[in-house]
Motif scaffolding. Structure first.
Motif, PDB file in Angstrom:
ATOM      1  N   LYS A 119       0.870  -1.180   0.000  1.00  0.00           N
ATOM      2  CA  LYS A 119       0.000   0.000   0.000  1.00  0.00           C
ATOM      3  C   LYS A 119       0.903   1.225   0.000  1.00  0.00           C
ATOM      4  CE  LYS A 119      -3.723   2.443   2.376  1.00  0.00           C
ATOM      5  NZ  LYS A 119      -4.794   2.389   3.373  1.00  0.00           N
ATOM      6  N   HIS A 120       0.634   2.182  -0.881  1.00  0.00           N
ATOM      7  CA  HIS A 120       1.504   3.351  -1.027  1.00  0.00           C
ATOM      8  C   HIS A 120       2.944   2.914  -1.286  1.00  0.00           C
ATOM      9  CE1 HIS A 120      -1.951   5.460   0.338  1.00  0.00           C
ATOM     10  NE2 HIS A 120      -1.750   5.324   1.635  1.00  0.00           N
ATOM     11  N   GLY A 121       3.129   1.739  -1.918  1.00  0.00           N
ATOM     12  CA  GLY A 121       4.459   1.276  -2.276  1.00  0.00           C
ATOM     13  C   GLY A 121       5.217   0.578  -1.169  1.00  0.00           C
ATOM     14  N   TYR A 122       4.609   0.399   0.011  1.00  0.00           N
ATOM     15  CA  TYR A 122       5.291  -0.243   1.138  1.00  0.00           C
ATOM     16  C   TYR A 122       4.451  -1.395   1.684  1.00  0.00           C
ATOM     17  CZ  TYR A 122       9.084   3.036   1.081  1.00  0.00           C
ATOM     18  OH  TYR A 122      10.198   3.732   0.695  1.00  0.00           O
ATOM     19  N   GLY A 123       5.157  -2.360   2.323  1.00  0.00           N
ATOM     20  CA  GLY A 123       4.546  -3.637   2.600  1.00  0.00           C
ATOM     21  C   GLY A 123       3.782  -3.758   3.896  1.00  0.00           C
ATOM     22  N   SER A 124       2.826  -4.677   3.868  1.00  0.00           N
ATOM     23  CA  SER A 124       2.152  -5.174   5.068  1.00  0.00           C
ATOM     24  C   SER A 124       2.378  -6.672   5.130  1.00  0.00           C
ATOM     25  CB  SER A 124       0.649  -4.880   5.019  1.00  0.00           C
ATOM     26  OG  SER A 124       0.017  -5.663   4.007  1.00  0.00           O
ATOM     27  N   ASP A 125       2.340  -7.221   6.335  1.00  0.00           N
ATOM     28  CA  ASP A 125       2.493  -8.666   6.516  1.00  0.00           C
ATOM     29  C   ASP A 125       2.073  -8.979   7.944  1.00  0.00           C
ATOM     30  OD1 ASP A 125       3.173 -11.328   6.525  1.00  0.00           O
ATOM     31  OD2 ASP A 125       5.310 -11.035   6.150  1.00  0.00           O
ATOM     32  N   THR A 126       0.999  -9.704   8.103  1.00  0.00           N
ATOM     33  CA  THR A 126       0.549 -10.052   9.449  1.00  0.00           C
ATOM     34  C   THR A 126      -0.016 -11.460   9.450  1.00  0.00           C
ATOM     35  OG1 THR A 126      -0.797  -9.315  11.334  1.00  0.00           O
ATOM     36  CG2 THR A 126      -1.791  -9.111   9.149  1.00  0.00           C
ATOM     37  N   THR A 127       0.062 -12.114  10.584  1.00  0.00           N
ATOM     38  CA  THR A 127      -0.487 -13.457  10.735  1.00  0.00           C
ATOM     39  C   THR A 127      -1.271 -13.540  12.038  1.00  0.00           C
ATOM     40  OG1 THR A 127       1.464 -14.392   9.623  1.00  0.00           O
ATOM     41  CG2 THR A 127       0.018 -15.927  10.776  1.00  0.00           C
ATOM     42  N   ARG A 128      -2.436 -14.128  11.947  1.00  0.00           N
ATOM     43  CA  ARG A 128      -3.224 -14.492  13.119  1.00  0.00           C
ATOM     44  C   ARG A 128      -3.722 -15.920  12.896  1.00  0.00           C
ATOM     45  NH1 ARG A 128      -0.900 -10.682  14.708  1.00  0.00           N
ATOM     46  NH2 ARG A 128      -1.736  -8.759  15.640  1.00  0.00           N
ATOM     47  N   THR A 129      -3.903 -16.643  13.967  1.00  0.00           N
ATOM     48  CA  THR A 129      -4.406 -18.012  13.894  1.00  0.00           C
ATOM     49  C   THR A 129      -5.747 -18.069  14.596  1.00  0.00           C
ATOM     50  OG1 THR A 129      -2.137 -18.861  13.874  1.00  0.00           O
ATOM     51  CG2 THR A 129      -3.904 -20.423  14.377  1.00  0.00           C
ATOM     52  N   VAL A 130      -6.757 -18.502  13.857  1.00  0.00           N
ATOM     53  CA  VAL A 130      -8.120 -18.540  14.387  1.00  0.00           C
ATOM     54  C   VAL A 130      -8.563 -19.990  14.531  1.00  0.00           C
ATOM     55  CG1 VAL A 130      -8.613 -16.324  13.288  1.00  0.00           C
ATOM     56  CG2 VAL A 130      -9.224 -18.446  12.098  1.00  0.00           C
ATOM     57  N   HIS A 131      -9.694 -20.185  15.174  1.00  0.00           N
ATOM     58  CA  HIS A 131     -10.207 -21.548  15.355  1.00  0.00           C
ATOM     59  C   HIS A 131     -11.681 -21.583  14.983  1.00  0.00           C
ATOM     60  CE1 HIS A 131     -11.070 -25.475  17.161  1.00  0.00           C
ATOM     61  NE2 HIS A 131      -9.764 -25.667  17.105  1.00  0.00           N
ATOM     62  N   VAL A 132     -12.070 -22.637  14.266  1.00  0.00           N
ATOM     63  CA  VAL A 132     -13.472 -22.814  13.862  1.00  0.00           C
ATOM     64  C   VAL A 132     -14.182 -23.560  14.988  1.00  0.00           C
ATOM     65  CG1 VAL A 132     -15.055 -23.622  12.088  1.00  0.00           C
ATOM     66  CG2 VAL A 132     -12.713 -22.960  11.464  1.00  0.00           C
ATOM     67  N   ARG A 183      -1.275 -32.318  12.015  1.00  0.00           N
ATOM     68  CA  ARG A 183      -2.287 -31.935  12.992  1.00  0.00           C
ATOM     69  C   ARG A 183      -2.724 -30.480  12.805  1.00  0.00           C
ATOM     70  NH1 ARG A 183      -0.580 -33.011  18.747  1.00  0.00           N
ATOM     71  NH2 ARG A 183      -2.835 -32.831  19.042  1.00  0.00           N
ATOM     72  N   PHE A 184      -1.882 -29.538  13.211  1.00  0.00           N
ATOM     73  CA  PHE A 184      -2.235 -28.126  13.063  1.00  0.00           C
ATOM     74  C   PHE A 184      -0.995 -27.271  13.278  1.00  0.00           C
ATOM     75  CE2 PHE A 184      -2.812 -29.019  17.585  1.00  0.00           C
ATOM     76  CZ  PHE A 184      -2.227 -27.928  18.211  1.00  0.00           C
ATOM     77  N   GLY A 185      -1.105 -26.013  12.959  1.00  0.00           N
ATOM     78  CA  GLY A 185      -0.036 -25.055  13.194  1.00  0.00           C
ATOM     79  C   GLY A 185      -0.589 -23.778  13.789  1.00  0.00           C
ATOM     80  N   VAL A 186       0.307 -23.007  14.415  1.00  0.00           N
ATOM     81  CA  VAL A 186      -0.054 -21.702  14.989  1.00  0.00           C
ATOM     82  C   VAL A 186       1.085 -20.726  14.691  1.00  0.00           C
ATOM     83  CG1 VAL A 186      -0.524 -20.371  17.078  1.00  0.00           C
ATOM     84  CG2 VAL A 186      -1.385 -22.729  16.880  1.00  0.00           C
ATOM     85  N   ARG A 187       0.742 -19.569  14.176  1.00  0.00           N
ATOM     86  CA  ARG A 187       1.727 -18.490  14.013  1.00  0.00           C
ATOM     87  C   ARG A 187       1.035 -17.170  14.320  1.00  0.00           C
ATOM     88  NH1 ARG A 187       3.270 -19.764   9.554  1.00  0.00           N
ATOM     89  NH2 ARG A 187       2.365 -18.304   8.043  1.00  0.00           N
ATOM     90  N   ILE A 188       1.777 -16.257  14.952  1.00  0.00           N
ATOM     91  CA  ILE A 188       1.287 -14.910  15.241  1.00  0.00           C
ATOM     92  C   ILE A 188       2.377 -13.941  14.806  1.00  0.00           C
ATOM     93  CG2 ILE A 188       0.534 -13.298  17.034  1.00  0.00           C
ATOM     94  CD1 ILE A 188      -0.375 -15.755  18.671  1.00  0.00           C
ATOM     95  N   GLU A 189       1.999 -12.947  14.017  1.00  0.00           N
ATOM     96  CA  GLU A 189       2.999 -12.061  13.408  1.00  0.00           C
ATOM     97  C   GLU A 189       2.548 -10.600  13.426  1.00  0.00           C
ATOM     98  OE1 GLU A 189       5.128 -11.419   9.024  1.00  0.00           O
ATOM     99  OE2 GLU A 189       3.376 -12.718   9.247  1.00  0.00           O
ATOM    100  N   ASP A 190       3.485  -9.742  13.825  1.00  0.00           N
ATOM    101  CA  ASP A 190       3.325  -8.298  13.695  1.00  0.00           C
ATOM    102  C   ASP A 190       4.554  -7.724  13.005  1.00  0.00           C
ATOM    103  OD1 ASP A 190       0.930  -8.207  15.227  1.00  0.00           O
ATOM    104  OD2 ASP A 190       2.081  -8.200  17.083  1.00  0.00           O
ATOM    105  N   ILE A 191       4.376  -6.579  12.353  1.00  0.00           N
ATOM    106  CA  ILE A 191       5.503  -5.793  11.877  1.00  0.00           C
ATOM    107  C   ILE A 191       5.863  -4.795  12.969  1.00  0.00           C
ATOM    108  CG2 ILE A 191       6.320  -4.167  10.125  1.00  0.00           C
ATOM    109  CD1 ILE A 191       5.917  -7.098   9.173  1.00  0.00           C
ATOM    110  N   VAL A 192       7.162  -4.646  13.207  1.00  0.00           N
ATOM    111  CA  VAL A 192       7.669  -3.876  14.341  1.00  0.00           C
ATOM    112  C   VAL A 192       8.809  -2.979  13.870  1.00  0.00           C
ATOM    113  CG1 VAL A 192       8.897  -4.104  16.550  1.00  0.00           C
ATOM    114  CG2 VAL A 192       7.008  -5.655  16.006  1.00  0.00           C
ATOM    115  N   THR A 193       8.985  -1.853  14.536  1.00  0.00           N
ATOM    116  CA  THR A 193      10.167  -1.013  14.336  1.00  0.00           C
ATOM    117  C   THR A 193      10.735  -0.625  15.692  1.00  0.00           C
ATOM    118  OG1 THR A 193      11.044   0.911  13.143  1.00  0.00           O
ATOM    119  CG2 THR A 193       8.959   1.221  14.316  1.00  0.00           C
ATOM    120  N   LEU A 194      11.987  -0.194  15.691  1.00  0.00           N
ATOM    121  CA  LEU A 194      12.591   0.389  16.883  1.00  0.00           C
ATOM    122  C   LEU A 194      12.450   1.897  16.782  1.00  0.00           C
ATOM    123  CD1 LEU A 194      14.313  -0.014  19.494  1.00  0.00           C
ATOM    124  CD2 LEU A 194      16.334   0.342  18.063  1.00  0.00           C
ATOM    125  N   THR A 195      11.898   2.517  17.799  1.00  0.00           N
ATOM    126  CA  THR A 195      11.683   3.960  17.779  1.00  0.00           C
ATOM    127  C   THR A 195      12.912   4.695  18.298  1.00  0.00           C
ATOM    128  OG1 THR A 195      10.788   4.080  20.021  1.00  0.00           O
ATOM    129  CG2 THR A 195       9.235   3.548  18.237  1.00  0.00           C
TER     130      THR A 195
END
Length: 379
Positions: free
Chosen positions: A241-254, A348-360
């Motif tokens: 978006k606007h030429g820069y990336g997004s990338d996130t992961t959440r794991t949900v359950h049915v 069986r199954f997998g779980v991953r949780i992901e955020d994009i982070v920076t150092l301020t």
């Protein structure tokens, strides 16, 4: 973030690109290189704003060398487009016509005995052509020679990454409202792609939907498996978006998870938080990996965390730096990277949780993804 009258972020200026090319020349000199050769792709977009309409067998290369003005070598038929690039005013354009030798046109710009950094995605035929014309030259990939070329973002880049992250968060909020059970992974992936585009993304790079046993494959491509009640589902998605990336992961359950599924999800969430807390002034990239990995290993699941903890992000969704053991490079303000530990239980199954982070500048981490990391229950 400066904005145009349309509400979009203001375009980078020729001065922005001039400063980037100057930094590239300075970094090349510090690395003992005679210069850098930039092929069409993310490096060229970052340094000049120029993206050829098509990438063909015709040579296009940006030559940046300490002590000389940058020069963009392009086919004559593409020169009008190159002249319109946002960074064109900060460089010279040298064109060549079909039937002429493009390597002979480029050779006078290069030190005949120099060692040059070259974009990772440069075509082998072009590199070999330059080597044949200038046999005294040698070459090394930019990722090896100048891995931090695009790694540290300025405030305008950070604002674009923040906007991309917020848009991905919006897409996640909406995907929780759709039905999962009884639908194919590809159908949910199509929903995710549409939501990313609807949130302002210009490009969707991936929409991983890994249900049940498919979630144990970190890079599973959404397939024809029908999602069932009782499935854990890994959702990993992003784009530009606007030429820069997004990338996130959440794991949900049915439906309601089992005690084990909830325990594994909680463990990954703890590991992700611990990795985030390791982002601070003075830390090395590997410290983030070590912190997250220790949580999972101490709980007895170390062998099921099978990838690095994170990767850089910018004009591409994967780029240096990498959060992995052995990467002793310090984390500095403006670096942007993912923190995404996971546990993958084969069959069986997998779980991953992901955020994009920076150092301020304050020496602490800042997340660009703010959706809940608790397990979401979907229908």
């Amino acid at each position: 973030m400066p904005r145009s009258t349309s509400g979009e972020p203001a375009a980078f200026t020729a001065d922005d690109y001039r400063a980037r090319m100057a930094r590239a020349a300075e970094s090349a000199a510090e690395a003992g290189l005679a210069g850098v050769l930039v092929a069409p792709g993310p490096d060229l977009v970052y340094l000049t704003g120029y993206r050829p309409t098509t990438i063909t067998e015709r040579l296009t290369v940006l030559v940046i060398a300490p002590g000389q003005d940058p020069v963009l070598v392009v086919p004559t038929l593409e020169a009008p487009d190159a002249e319109k690039a946002p960074g064109a005013a900060a460089l010279s354009i040298r064109d060549w016509t079909d039937g002429k030798d493009p390597y002979a046109v480029t050779a006078p710009l290069l030190d005949v005995d120099g060692r040059f950094g070259v974009s990772d995605n440069a075509w082998a035929m072009h590199l070999l052509g330059l080597q044949q014309t200038l046999p005294g030259t040698s070459y090394v990939s930019l990722t090896e020679a100048l891995p931090m070329l695009r790694a540290v973002k300025d405030e305008h880049e950070l604002a674009r990454i923040a906007a991309a992250g917020a848009a991905a968060d919006q897409a996640y909020g909406e995907i929780l409202k759709v039905r999962f059970a009884g639908r194919k992974e590809t159908e949910v992936a199509a929903d995710l792609a549409a939501l990313l585009l609807g949130s302002g993304h210009s490009q969707v790079d991936f929409t991983v939907v890994g249900s049940g046993p498919n979630g144990a494959n970190p890079h599973h491509e959404a397939g024809d498996r029908t999602i069932e009640h009782g499935d854990m589902v890994v959702l990993d998605f992003g784009g530009l978006k606007h030429g820069y990336g997004s990338d996130t992961t959440r794991t949900v359950h049915v439906g309601e998870p089992t005690d084990e599924e909830r325990r594994v999800h909680d463990l990954v969430r703890e590991a992700q938080q611990t990795g985030f807390e390791a982002v601070r002034a003075g830390a090395a990239c590997q410290d983030v990996d070590r912190a997250a990995r220790k949580v999972i290993a101490d709980a007895g699941y170390g062998e099921y965390f099978i990838h690095r903890t994170g990767h850089g992000i910018g004009v591409t969704t994967h780029e240096p730096p990498y959060m992995i053991e052995g990467e002793t490079r310090p984390i500095v303000p403006g670096m942007c990277f993912s923190i995404e530990p996971g546990i993958y239980l084969p069959g069986r199954f997998g779980v991953r949780i992901e955020d994009i982070v920076t150092l301020t500048a304050t020496g602490r981490g800042r997340r660009f993804n703010d959706t809940s990391r608790e397990m979401a229950i979907v229908e």
